[in-house]
Design a protein around this motif. Structure first.
Motif, short mmCIF file in Angstrom:
data_model
loop_
_atom_site.label_atom_id
_atom_site.label_comp_id
_atom_site.label_asym_id
_atom_site.label_seq_id
_atom_site.Cartn_x
_atom_site.Cartn_y
_atom_site.Cartn_z
N PRO A 89 0.80 -1.23 0.00
CA PRO A 89 0.00 0.00 0.00
C PRO A 89 0.83 1.28 0.00
N TYR A 90 2.12 1.19 0.30
CA TYR A 90 2.97 2.38 0.37
C TYR A 90 3.74 2.63 -0.93
N GLU A 91 3.46 1.84 -1.94
CA GLU A 91 4.10 2.06 -3.23
C GLU A 91 3.66 3.40 -3.83
N ARG A 92 4.52 3.95 -4.62
CA ARG A 92 4.26 5.19 -5.34
C ARG A 92 5.14 5.21 -6.57
N LYS A 93 5.05 6.24 -7.37
CA LYS A 93 5.88 6.32 -8.56
C LYS A 93 7.35 6.31 -8.16
N GLY A 94 8.07 5.33 -8.67
CA GLY A 94 9.49 5.21 -8.37
C GLY A 94 9.81 4.34 -7.18
N LEU A 95 8.80 3.85 -6.46
CA LEU A 95 9.02 3.02 -5.28
C LEU A 95 8.09 1.81 -5.34
N THR A 96 8.67 0.61 -5.35
CA THR A 96 7.88 -0.61 -5.38
C THR A 96 8.46 -1.62 -4.40
N PHE A 97 7.66 -2.63 -4.08
CA PHE A 97 8.08 -3.71 -3.18
C PHE A 97 7.76 -5.04 -3.86
N ARG A 98 8.68 -5.99 -3.70
CA ARG A 98 8.43 -7.29 -4.33
C ARG A 98 9.10 -8.41 -3.54
N LEU A 99 8.63 -9.62 -3.81
CA LEU A 99 9.13 -10.83 -3.15
C LEU A 99 10.42 -11.28 -3.81
N GLY A 100 11.41 -11.63 -2.98
CA GLY A 100 12.66 -12.14 -3.53
C GLY A 100 13.74 -12.21 -2.49
N GLY A 101 14.94 -12.54 -2.97
CA GLY A 101 16.09 -12.68 -2.08
C GLY A 101 17.36 -12.28 -2.79
N PHE A 102 18.43 -13.03 -2.55
CA PHE A 102 19.74 -12.67 -3.09
C PHE A 102 19.79 -12.73 -4.62
N GLU A 103 18.81 -13.38 -5.24
CA GLU A 103 18.80 -13.44 -6.70
C GLU A 103 18.40 -12.12 -7.35
N LEU A 104 17.90 -11.16 -6.54
CA LEU A 104 17.54 -9.82 -7.00
C LEU A 104 16.58 -9.86 -8.20
N PRO A 105 15.30 -10.14 -7.94
CA PRO A 105 14.33 -10.23 -9.03
C PRO A 105 13.88 -8.85 -9.52
N VAL A 106 14.74 -8.17 -10.23
CA VAL A 106 14.44 -6.84 -10.76
C VAL A 106 14.64 -6.85 -12.27
N ALA A 107 14.07 -5.85 -12.94
CA ALA A 107 14.03 -5.85 -14.40
C ALA A 107 15.37 -5.52 -15.04
N ARG A 108 16.24 -4.85 -14.31
CA ARG A 108 17.55 -4.48 -14.86
C ARG A 108 18.55 -4.43 -13.72
#
Length: 268
Positions: A89-108
């Motif tokens: 609920p605290y996400e905003r433009k430029g700030l997101t939260f996601r499930l993951g660990g040391f594998e760093l599940p991000v787009a870039r």
């Protein structure tokens, strides 16, 4: 064709202890030391790995970095699904939260990864291995900042790690949060905390820092900040203390900080 199963996050759930301003000292250092790196990057991405039971410190990191790099994006990553759900609920433009660990599940690949109070539960060998995993996921020229803070944020130690390996170690404390500098030993990164024994470089450094603090006691009449400044200057006579910005100099030391090249304490 059916969808492939989601990849399981790498790592283990931490206690999740956190609180307002717990990581303020490291945020301030990140903005000063790596703000230029973030401004120079194209679509700079910052990962806050293992932010804990509350979104608070990730939101604070986002707010502080946006002041020095308005285009930065921050992703908070947690291995506990319930913590991610509470943060959403605290996400905003430029700030997101996601499930993951040391594998760093991000787009870039991220320009910067902050991982605080995450590796304390691992063995030293695992900590070195996860440093390698995380630095392998960085964007070119990126940096991992990994460390530990006290629960109230008044004492902290962190390492700066590039794609090639560890580069710096920083000690930071409020002036009323210690009796002598070696009190920060319990905040050492996992790669060093068991090395604080005679014969190891980190032990020698903390011993010398305590000595510099002791011989600078007369400056305490003008306050503990002045005593810290004097102690750092004594220490700089025998240790490779950076003397100018962004890593050193009176402007940083006045904040209760001291940064060294990692090579000064490298146990390897």
């Amino acid at each position: 064709m059916g969808r492939s199963p989601a990849r399981r996050p790498v790592g283990a759930i931490t206690r999740g202890t956190t609180g307002h301003n717990r990581l303020r000292r490291s945020d301030r250092w990140l903005a000063a030391v790596h703000g230029g790196r973030l401004r120079a990057a194209v679509r700079p991405l910052v990962v806050d790995l293992g932010y804990g039971a509350s979104h608070t410190t990730t939101l604070e990191l986002f707010t502080r970095l946006r002041q020095v790099a308005p285009g930065v994006e921050v992703v908070g990553i947690e291995i506990d699904p319930a913590r991610v759900a509470r943060a959403k609920p605290y996400e905003r433009k430029g700030l997101t939260f996601r499930l993951g660990g040391f594998e760093l599940p991000v787009a870039r690949p991220p320009t910067l990864v902050r991982a605080f109070n995450v590796l304390r539960q691992y063995e030293e060998g695992e900590a070195w291995r996860y440093w390698d995993v995380l630095r392998g996921g960085l964007a070119p020229g990126g940096v991992l900042v990994e460390g530990t803070s006290s629960e109230n944020g008044r004492r902290a130690v962190w390492a700066g790690v590039s794609g090639e390996g560890p580069v710096t170690i920083t000690f930071s404390a409020r002036f009323d949060a210690f009796e002598r500098p070696s009190d920060l030993a319990d905040r050492l990164p996992k790669t060093l905390i068991h090395r604080n024994v005679p014969g190891e470089r980190i032990h020698t450094f903390l011993r010398d820092f305590d000595h510099a603090w002791a011989v600078s006691a007369p400056y305490g009449a003008h306050g503990r900040r002045q005593r810290w400044l004097a102690a750092v200057r004594v220490l700089a006579a025998s240790w490779p203390v950076p003397l100018s910005p962004p890593l050193g100099g009176p402007a940083r030391w006045r904040l209760g900080e001291l940064t060294l090249p990692w090579t000064a304490v490298d146990p390897r």
